[in-house]
Write a protein that holds these residues in place. Structure first.
Motif, PDB file in Angstrom:
ATOM      1  N   THR A 139      -0.031  -2.632 -30.542  1.00  0.00           N
ATOM      2  CA  THR A 139       0.678  -2.685 -31.820  1.00  0.00           C
ATOM      3  C   THR A 139       1.905  -1.778 -31.713  1.00  0.00           C
ATOM      4  O   THR A 139       2.657  -1.889 -30.764  1.00  0.00           O
ATOM      5  CB  THR A 139      -0.247  -2.237 -32.963  1.00  0.00           C
ATOM      6  OG1 THR A 139      -0.777  -0.938 -32.665  1.00  0.00           O
ATOM      7  CG2 THR A 139      -1.405  -3.205 -33.125  1.00  0.00           C
ATOM      8  N   SER A 140       2.094  -0.879 -32.654  1.00  0.00           N
ATOM      9  CA  SER A 140       3.240   0.016 -32.593  1.00  0.00           C
ATOM     10  C   SER A 140       3.014   1.132 -31.579  1.00  0.00           C
ATOM     11  O   SER A 140       1.889   1.592 -31.385  1.00  0.00           O
ATOM     12  CB  SER A 140       3.507   0.623 -33.973  1.00  0.00           C
ATOM     13  OG  SER A 140       3.857  -0.383 -34.899  1.00  0.00           O
ATOM     14  N   ASN A 171       9.090  -0.047 -38.658  1.00  0.00           N
ATOM     15  CA  ASN A 171       9.628  -1.073 -37.767  1.00  0.00           C
ATOM     16  C   ASN A 171       8.546  -1.419 -36.741  1.00  0.00           C
ATOM     17  O   ASN A 171       7.424  -0.921 -36.816  1.00  0.00           O
ATOM     18  CB  ASN A 171      10.922  -0.593 -37.093  1.00  0.00           C
ATOM     19  CG  ASN A 171      10.738   0.720 -36.356  1.00  0.00           C
ATOM     20  OD1 ASN A 171      10.043   0.786 -35.329  1.00  0.00           O
ATOM     21  ND2 ASN A 171      11.348   1.785 -36.866  1.00  0.00           N
ATOM     22  N   LYS A 172       8.870  -2.260 -35.769  1.00  0.00           N
ATOM     23  CA  LYS A 172       7.879  -2.686 -34.782  1.00  0.00           C
ATOM     24  C   LYS A 172       7.462  -1.555 -33.848  1.00  0.00           C
ATOM     25  O   LYS A 172       6.443  -1.652 -33.161  1.00  0.00           O
ATOM     26  CB  LYS A 172       8.431  -3.859 -33.973  1.00  0.00           C
ATOM     27  CG  LYS A 172       8.604  -5.128 -34.786  1.00  0.00           C
ATOM     28  CD  LYS A 172       9.106  -6.274 -33.922  1.00  0.00           C
ATOM     29  CE  LYS A 172       9.262  -7.551 -34.747  1.00  0.00           C
ATOM     30  NZ  LYS A 172       9.771  -8.678 -33.920  1.00  0.00           N
ATOM     31  N   SER A 175       4.738   2.466 -37.155  1.00  0.00           N
ATOM     32  CA  SER A 175       3.964   1.973 -38.289  1.00  0.00           C
ATOM     33  C   SER A 175       3.402   3.145 -39.078  1.00  0.00           C
ATOM     34  O   SER A 175       3.247   4.255 -38.555  1.00  0.00           O
ATOM     35  CB  SER A 175       2.818   1.065 -37.814  1.00  0.00           C
ATOM     36  OG  SER A 175       3.313  -0.098 -37.203  1.00  0.00           O
ATOM     37  N   TYR A 248      14.581   2.629 -31.754  1.00  0.00           N
ATOM     38  CA  TYR A 248      14.142   1.239 -31.913  1.00  0.00           C
ATOM     39  C   TYR A 248      15.347   0.301 -32.022  1.00  0.00           C
ATOM     40  O   TYR A 248      15.375  -0.764 -31.372  1.00  0.00           O
ATOM     41  CB  TYR A 248      13.269   1.116 -33.180  1.00  0.00           C
ATOM     42  CG  TYR A 248      13.033  -0.317 -33.591  1.00  0.00           C
ATOM     43  CD1 TYR A 248      12.197  -1.144 -32.848  1.00  0.00           C
ATOM     44  CD2 TYR A 248      13.669  -0.849 -34.720  1.00  0.00           C
ATOM     45  CE1 TYR A 248      11.985  -2.460 -33.212  1.00  0.00           C
ATOM     46  CE2 TYR A 248      13.459  -2.163 -35.088  1.00  0.00           C
ATOM     47  CZ  TYR A 248      12.621  -2.967 -34.330  1.00  0.00           C
ATOM     48  OH  TYR A 248      12.409  -4.274 -34.695  1.00  0.00           O
TER      49      TYR A 248
END
Length: 252
Positions: A139-140, A171-172, A175, A248
């Motif tokens: 995930t993140s 954002n990706k 989290s 990011y």
């Protein structure tokens, strides 16, 4: 703006915590007008009331400027209101002052100040979900997690900060998650969070690939919790959220 104000007004009217405070404060007027045994003359009592109103207005204005969110502002102004109401009641009738003490004590027991209702992009996690999320690694890269308990006044006062941070910085690569220690108190020991006097709440921990890299508030070698006012500006600087967001954007 108008919609937000209407929502806030609706909350004040419908929430028992705010409604009962309003009713108790408003009760001073009929008690004051019907009292025939005031300890002060009407002239002196009116002067005391004007002085109290001016002092309260000044304190409220100062708090409005200094406080970052409505939850903290309301908590402070209600506290000052209770103090001034009790002092004024002492000038009217000692029995009235005692009644207000009992009324606010009962209110403290039966109703709590509601927290900010919105979560932004914050994920509400159970301990198992948090552990699984951090272990997955797909995930993140970063997870900023808030550990809170709504029985803590400091958590309620700061309940708006984390959702608003999540809206700005999520954002990706980063989290936001939240674990309720009121529901899962055993998690506090697992992550070294002090629940003594709720001094360590809320606690924010930044994880990178399942490894804690930073937290707020910090704990020294003697186990003492450091004290610093939690604000959106301070937390964003403490965890370098602007830098993470920039990394990011540049890495896209």
């Amino acid at each position: 703006m108008i919609k937000n104000r209407l929502q806030w007004l609706n909350t004040v009217v419908t929430e028992p915590y705010y409604l009962f405070h309003f009713l108790i404060f408003f009760s001073y007027l009929p008690f004051r007008l019907s009292s025939t045994s005031s300890l002060l003359s009407p002239h002196h009592l009116l002067r005391r009331e004007i002085q109290a109103l001016l002092a309260y207005s000044i304190l409220a204005a100062v708090k409005m400027v200094r406080e970052e969110n409505w939850e903290g502002f309301i908590a402070d102004t209600l506290f000052f209101g209770k103090v001034f109401l009790f002092l004024l009641a002492l000038n009217v009738d000692h029995h009235l002052a005692l009644w207000y003490i009992l009324a606010f004590l009962v209110l403290y027991i039966i109703a709590e100040q509601p927290a900010f209702p919105e979560l932004g992009t914050v994920n509400t996690l159970t301990p198992l979900q948090l552990e699984t999320t951090l272990m997955e690694g797909n995930t993140s890269r970063y997870w900023l997690v808030e550990f809170r308990a709504l029985c803590s006044s400091s958590c309620v006062r700061n309940s708006r900060i984390f959702p608003e941070l999540s809206v700005t910085y999520s954002n990706k690569n980063l989290s936001f998650g939240m674990v309720d220690l009121g529901l899962f108190p055993n998690v506090a020991e697992q992550y070294g969070i002090s629940l003594t006097g709720n001094l360590g709440l809320p606690t924010y921990i930044l994880f990178e690939n399942n490894v804690e890299v930073m937290r707020f508030p910090g704990v020294d070698l003697e186990g003492k919790v450091s004290h610093h006012l939690a604000t959106k500006k301070y937390l964003s600087q403490h965890f370098a959220l602007d830098l993470l967001l920039l990394e990011y954007v540049n890495g896209k």
